[in-house]
Design a protein around this motif. Structure first.
Motif, short mmCIF file in Angstrom:
data_model
loop_
_atom_site.label_atom_id
_atom_site.label_comp_id
_atom_site.label_asym_id
_atom_site.label_seq_id
_atom_site.Cartn_x
_atom_site.Cartn_y
_atom_site.Cartn_z
N VAL A 120 0.85 -1.13 0.60
CA VAL A 120 0.03 0.15 0.08
C VAL A 120 0.36 1.23 -0.03
CG1 VAL A 120 -1.56 1.25 1.17
CG2 VAL A 120 -2.58 -0.94 0.86
N VAL A 139 2.64 1.85 -3.21
CA VAL A 139 1.22 2.46 -4.11
C VAL A 139 1.18 3.40 -4.23
CG1 VAL A 139 -0.59 1.94 -5.03
CG2 VAL A 139 0.39 -0.13 -4.96
N LEU A 140 0.69 4.20 -2.79
CA LEU A 140 0.50 5.81 -2.28
C LEU A 140 1.30 7.04 -2.86
CD1 LEU A 140 -1.85 6.82 -0.47
CD2 LEU A 140 -0.33 6.72 0.90
N LEU A 187 0.94 7.09 -7.15
CA LEU A 187 -0.21 7.78 -6.85
C LEU A 187 0.00 8.65 -6.80
CD1 LEU A 187 -2.61 5.05 -5.73
CD2 LEU A 187 -2.78 5.98 -8.02
N ALA A 202 -8.34 7.45 -5.97
CA ALA A 202 -7.33 5.95 -5.26
C ALA A 202 -6.70 7.02 -4.24
CB ALA A 202 -6.47 5.81 -6.69
N THR A 203 -5.66 7.84 -4.13
CA THR A 203 -4.82 7.90 -3.54
C THR A 203 -6.07 8.75 -2.10
OG1 THR A 203 -3.48 9.43 -4.91
CG2 THR A 203 -3.17 10.50 -3.03
N PHE A 228 -8.18 6.73 -1.21
CA PHE A 228 -8.19 5.23 -0.69
C PHE A 228 -7.59 4.66 -0.58
CE2 PHE A 228 -8.76 0.38 -1.79
CZ PHE A 228 -9.45 0.16 -0.82
N PHE A 229 -5.98 4.36 -1.30
CA PHE A 229 -5.07 4.52 -0.60
C PHE A 229 -4.50 4.71 0.70
CE2 PHE A 229 -5.25 1.57 -4.44
CZ PHE A 229 -4.78 0.58 -3.74
N LEU A 279 -5.91 3.60 3.92
CA LEU A 279 -5.87 1.95 3.59
C LEU A 279 -4.53 2.19 4.31
CD1 LEU A 279 -6.93 -0.73 3.33
CD2 LEU A 279 -5.62 -1.25 0.86
N PHE A 280 -3.68 2.81 4.25
CA PHE A 280 -2.05 3.16 4.69
C PHE A 280 -2.68 3.07 6.19
CE2 PHE A 280 1.26 5.61 5.66
CZ PHE A 280 2.46 4.78 5.72
#
Length: 79
Positions: free
Chosen positions: A12, A15-16, A19, A57-58, A60-61, A64-65
């Motif tokens: 995560v 990916v973050l 993004l 998406a940023t 969301f991640f 989640l982070f």
């Protein structure tokens, strides 16, 4: 479980970072207001653009982070 969460946390985070780095800058916002170029087609339809999808998406991640970081640092997991 801690190992799986740690691996998910690293994925995560990567990916973050990707993004965030792929987002466009906001440098034309201040000068665009003086030149009148704010009301363009892309300005009105921004919620359907690629940039809007990257921002969602940023968010969301990012959430989640934070959730995974809180779980990894909790006393419940470290027993």
């Amino acid at each position: 479980m801690k190992i799986a969460l740690t691996i998910a946390f690293i994925i995560v985070a990567v990916v973050l970072a990707i993004l965030v780095l792929s987002q466009e800058g906001k440098e034309n916002g201040f000068t665009g207001s003086f030149t009148g170029s704010v009301d363009t087609y892309w300005g009105k339809n921004k919620k359907h653009s690629r940039e809007a999808k990257i921002q969602k998406a940023t968010a969301f991640f990012g959430a989640l982070f934070i959730i995974i970081a809180a779980i990894l640092s909790s006393k419940w997991l470290n027993k």
